[in-house]
Design a protein around this motif. Structure first.
Motif, PDB file in Angstrom:
ATOM      1  N   ASP A 205       0.829  -1.212   0.000  1.00  0.00           N
ATOM      2  CA  ASP A 205       0.000   0.000   0.000  1.00  0.00           C
ATOM      3  C   ASP A 205       0.859   1.257   0.000  1.00  0.00           C
ATOM      4  O   ASP A 205       0.542   2.247  -0.666  1.00  0.00           O
ATOM      5  CB  ASP A 205      -0.924   0.004   1.218  1.00  0.00           C
ATOM      6  CG  ASP A 205      -2.035  -1.037   1.122  1.00  0.00           C
ATOM      7  OD1 ASP A 205      -2.291  -1.521   0.000  1.00  0.00           O
ATOM      8  OD2 ASP A 205      -2.632  -1.355   2.161  1.00  0.00           O
ATOM      9  N   ALA A 206       1.946   1.239   0.761  1.00  0.00           N
ATOM     10  CA  ALA A 206       2.839   2.402   0.814  1.00  0.00           C
ATOM     11  C   ALA A 206       3.502   2.645  -0.537  1.00  0.00           C
ATOM     12  O   ALA A 206       3.605   3.798  -0.996  1.00  0.00           O
ATOM     13  CB  ALA A 206       3.903   2.193   1.894  1.00  0.00           C
ATOM     14  N   GLN A 209       1.610   4.594  -3.082  1.00  0.00           N
ATOM     15  CA  GLN A 209       1.487   6.033  -2.842  1.00  0.00           C
ATOM     16  C   GLN A 209       2.696   6.821  -3.343  1.00  0.00           C
ATOM     17  O   GLN A 209       2.670   8.056  -3.356  1.00  0.00           O
ATOM     18  CB  GLN A 209       1.313   6.292  -1.335  1.00  0.00           C
ATOM     19  CG  GLN A 209       0.068   5.675  -0.736  1.00  0.00           C
ATOM     20  CD  GLN A 209      -0.017   5.918   0.764  1.00  0.00           C
ATOM     21  OE1 GLN A 209       0.417   6.950   1.261  1.00  0.00           O
ATOM     22  NE2 GLN A 209      -0.596   4.967   1.493  1.00  0.00           N
ATOM     23  N   ASP A 306       0.367   1.576   9.306  1.00  0.00           N
ATOM     24  CA  ASP A 306       0.168   2.921   8.759  1.00  0.00           C
ATOM     25  C   ASP A 306       0.930   3.061   7.437  1.00  0.00           C
ATOM     26  O   ASP A 306       2.111   3.401   7.410  1.00  0.00           O
ATOM     27  CB  ASP A 306       0.647   3.965   9.763  1.00  0.00           C
ATOM     28  CG  ASP A 306       0.229   5.386   9.395  1.00  0.00           C
ATOM     29  OD1 ASP A 306       0.034   5.657   8.189  1.00  0.00           O
ATOM     30  OD2 ASP A 306       0.123   6.229  10.312  1.00  0.00           O
ATOM     31  N   ALA A 307       0.240   2.824   6.329  1.00  0.00           N
ATOM     32  CA  ALA A 307       0.876   2.874   5.018  1.00  0.00           C
ATOM     33  C   ALA A 307       1.324   4.295   4.663  1.00  0.00           C
ATOM     34  O   ALA A 307       2.344   4.484   3.999  1.00  0.00           O
ATOM     35  CB  ALA A 307      -0.083   2.343   3.954  1.00  0.00           C
ATOM     36  N   HIS A 308       0.556   5.309   5.100  1.00  0.00           N
ATOM     37  CA  HIS A 308       0.935   6.694   4.801  1.00  0.00           C
ATOM     38  C   HIS A 308       2.248   7.055   5.491  1.00  0.00           C
ATOM     39  O   HIS A 308       3.128   7.685   4.883  1.00  0.00           O
ATOM     40  CB  HIS A 308      -0.174   7.653   5.241  1.00  0.00           C
ATOM     41  CG  HIS A 308      -1.439   7.523   4.452  1.00  0.00           C
ATOM     42  ND1 HIS A 308      -1.555   7.945   3.153  1.00  0.00           N
ATOM     43  CD2 HIS A 308      -2.651   6.999   4.786  1.00  0.00           C
ATOM     44  CE1 HIS A 308      -2.773   7.712   2.707  1.00  0.00           C
ATOM     45  NE2 HIS A 308      -3.458   7.125   3.683  1.00  0.00           N
ATOM     46  N   ALA A 309       2.388   6.668   6.753  1.00  0.00           N
ATOM     47  CA  ALA A 309       3.623   6.949   7.490  1.00  0.00           C
ATOM     48  C   ALA A 309       4.798   6.202   6.879  1.00  0.00           C
ATOM     49  O   ALA A 309       5.913   6.736   6.804  1.00  0.00           O
ATOM     50  CB  ALA A 309       3.457   6.577   8.962  1.00  0.00           C
ATOM     51  N   ALA A 311       5.080   5.315   3.701  1.00  0.00           N
ATOM     52  CA  ALA A 311       5.418   5.995   2.449  1.00  0.00           C
ATOM     53  C   ALA A 311       6.257   7.242   2.716  1.00  0.00           C
ATOM     54  O   ALA A 311       7.237   7.515   2.010  1.00  0.00           O
ATOM     55  CB  ALA A 311       4.140   6.358   1.692  1.00  0.00           C
ATOM     56  N   ALA A 312       5.906   7.982   3.763  1.00  0.00           N
ATOM     57  CA  ALA A 312       6.658   9.191   4.107  1.00  0.00           C
ATOM     58  C   ALA A 312       8.078   8.843   4.537  1.00  0.00           C
ATOM     59  O   ALA A 312       9.042   9.541   4.184  1.00  0.00           O
ATOM     60  CB  ALA A 312       5.941   9.957   5.218  1.00  0.00           C
ATOM     61  N   ARG A 315      10.112   8.015   1.479  1.00  0.00           N
ATOM     62  CA  ARG A 315      10.503   9.254   0.787  1.00  0.00           C
ATOM     63  C   ARG A 315      11.683   9.907   1.496  1.00  0.00           C
ATOM     64  O   ARG A 315      12.640  10.360   0.859  1.00  0.00           O
ATOM     65  CB  ARG A 315       9.331  10.235   0.754  1.00  0.00           C
ATOM     66  CG  ARG A 315       8.200   9.873  -0.186  1.00  0.00           C
ATOM     67  CD  ARG A 315       7.231  11.028  -0.350  1.00  0.00           C
ATOM     68  NE  ARG A 315       6.000  10.613  -1.002  1.00  0.00           N
ATOM     69  CZ  ARG A 315       4.877  10.301  -0.346  1.00  0.00           C
ATOM     70  NH1 ARG A 315       4.844  10.396   0.982  1.00  0.00           N
ATOM     71  NH2 ARG A 315       3.807   9.918  -1.010  1.00  0.00           N
TER      72      ARG A 315
END
Length: 356
Positions: A205-206, A209, A306-309, A311-312, A315
């Motif tokens: 999922d990450a 994104q 937490d896929a958003h975290a 991904a961050a 990055r």
């Protein structure tokens, strides 16, 4: 003093490495390893000079092995049984009652989650596992957080000893493995069995994104391999299933960052192995990783699931000086998580338990 270590034998992950490296620190006459099946663990243990005995089962439900194990314990006059993993823990209930042997365990995973997605059988085995975990004379927790988890199950804190995992740190990193990814691409190595608890789907999922995607190497095998292959079909250019490998150090050495996405861990040996190869870490906030990773200096710690975290964090890693971070991590890890401290603390508990 003689200690019998009991484990299923089919392990290919951190618990396998933990058992072998721990037993290597003892005199050969002090420790014996008993397994229920041949595999990489038994093969590596014998190669390391560890006495390894096979108590083969026709299936994992074959209980005839218990009588043979009890006879072996009594004939060899072992002082302590040290079990690893749910099956060995369940069998320890009988062995303790039959022989009266002192019984300790290292809990390598959350017993409440060992049989997740196991259906009705999983529910039954979870209850049995939770019962077994409360019957032992002493416990090794590989982080302070994990000690508190055991205490929350009703186990006396006096019976739980925090003993951090350790490895042999080398002065130079391993030679880089030859990876089948384009040159100058960012590479993340994830060493984890293919099991729901390890969080592979969150990694997928990450990645979805990210506009600029790294190459993620998945090292390990497990029960949901086919399921994960199917779920990563749209990412097949960037997600590489390498299966079980014996050259993990070389793969880490060829990577930019190591990744742990688990929902639960104690103290992941895989992260220490990555630290030895001088690469920083991205890890979920599990077990004792906070005692290894300094966020922003030696890696990134993110919430579980937490896929958003994640991904961050990826990055951030792709923009960071990962070589400098990796060197700082190596310095910290090699000074605090050695095999010497693991051996010393473990033997002190053995002596205390055996003298009771």
């Amino acid at each position: 003093m003689k200690v019998l270590h009991l484990i299923s034998g089919g392990e290919t992950g951190g618990s396998r490495k933990h058992v072998i490296t721990l037993l290597e620190q003892f005199e050969p006459s002090e420790v014996t390893l008993a397994v229920f099946q041949e595999g990489a663990l038994a093969e590596e243990a014998r190669a390391a000079g560890i006495r390894t005995e096979l108590f083969a089962q026709k299936s994992r439900y074959d209980l005839s092995v218990l009588r043979r194990l009890a006879n072996f314990i009594q004939a060899e006059q072992f002082d302590i049984l040290h079990s690893h993993g749910p099956r060995a823990n369940l069998f320890g209930i009988y062995l303790k009652k039959k022989t009266g042997i002192r019984w300790v365990t290292t809990v390598h995973s959350d017993p409440a989650l060992d049989f997740v997605k196991g259906g009705v059988k999983g529910t039954i085995f979870t209850k049995l596992s939770m019962y077994a975990i409360r019957q032992m004379d002493h416990y090794f927790a590989v982080s302070d957080r994990f000690k508190q988890n055991l205490v929350s199950l009703g186990i006396s804190a006096e019976k739980v000893q925090t003993v951090y995992n350790g490895i042999h740190f080398t002065e130079e990193p391993a030679e880089s493995a030859l990876l089948h990814v384009p040159d100058h691409e960012f590479v993340i190595a994830m060493v984890a069995r293919l099991h729901p608890i390890k969080g592979h789907e969150i990694v997928f999922d990450a990645l979805r994104q990210l506009e600029m995607k790294p190459h993620v190497l998945l090292i390990g095998d497990g029960p949901i391999e086919d399921e994960l292959h199917a779920k990563a079909q749209d990412l097949r250019e960037h997600v590489h299933f390498l299966g079980f490998r014996k050259d993990v150090a070389n793969i880490y050495a060829a990577s930019d960052v190591a990744l742990l996405a688990s929902y639960s861990e104690s103290f992941p040996l895989a992260l220490l192995e990555a630290a030895n190869e001088r690469i920083p870490l991205i890890s979920t906030d599990v077990g004792g990783v906070g005692e290894l990773i300094t966020p922003g200096e030696t890696g990134w710690i993110i919430p579980t699931g937490d896929a958003h975290a994640l991904a961050a964090a990826i990055r951030g890693a792709m923009q960071a000086d990962v070589k400098l971070m990796g060197e700082k991590l190596y310095e910290h890890a090699s000074n605090n998580f050695s095999l010497d401290q693991l051996h010393k603390a473990t033997k002190e508990v053995y002596v205390k338990i055996a003298s009771r």
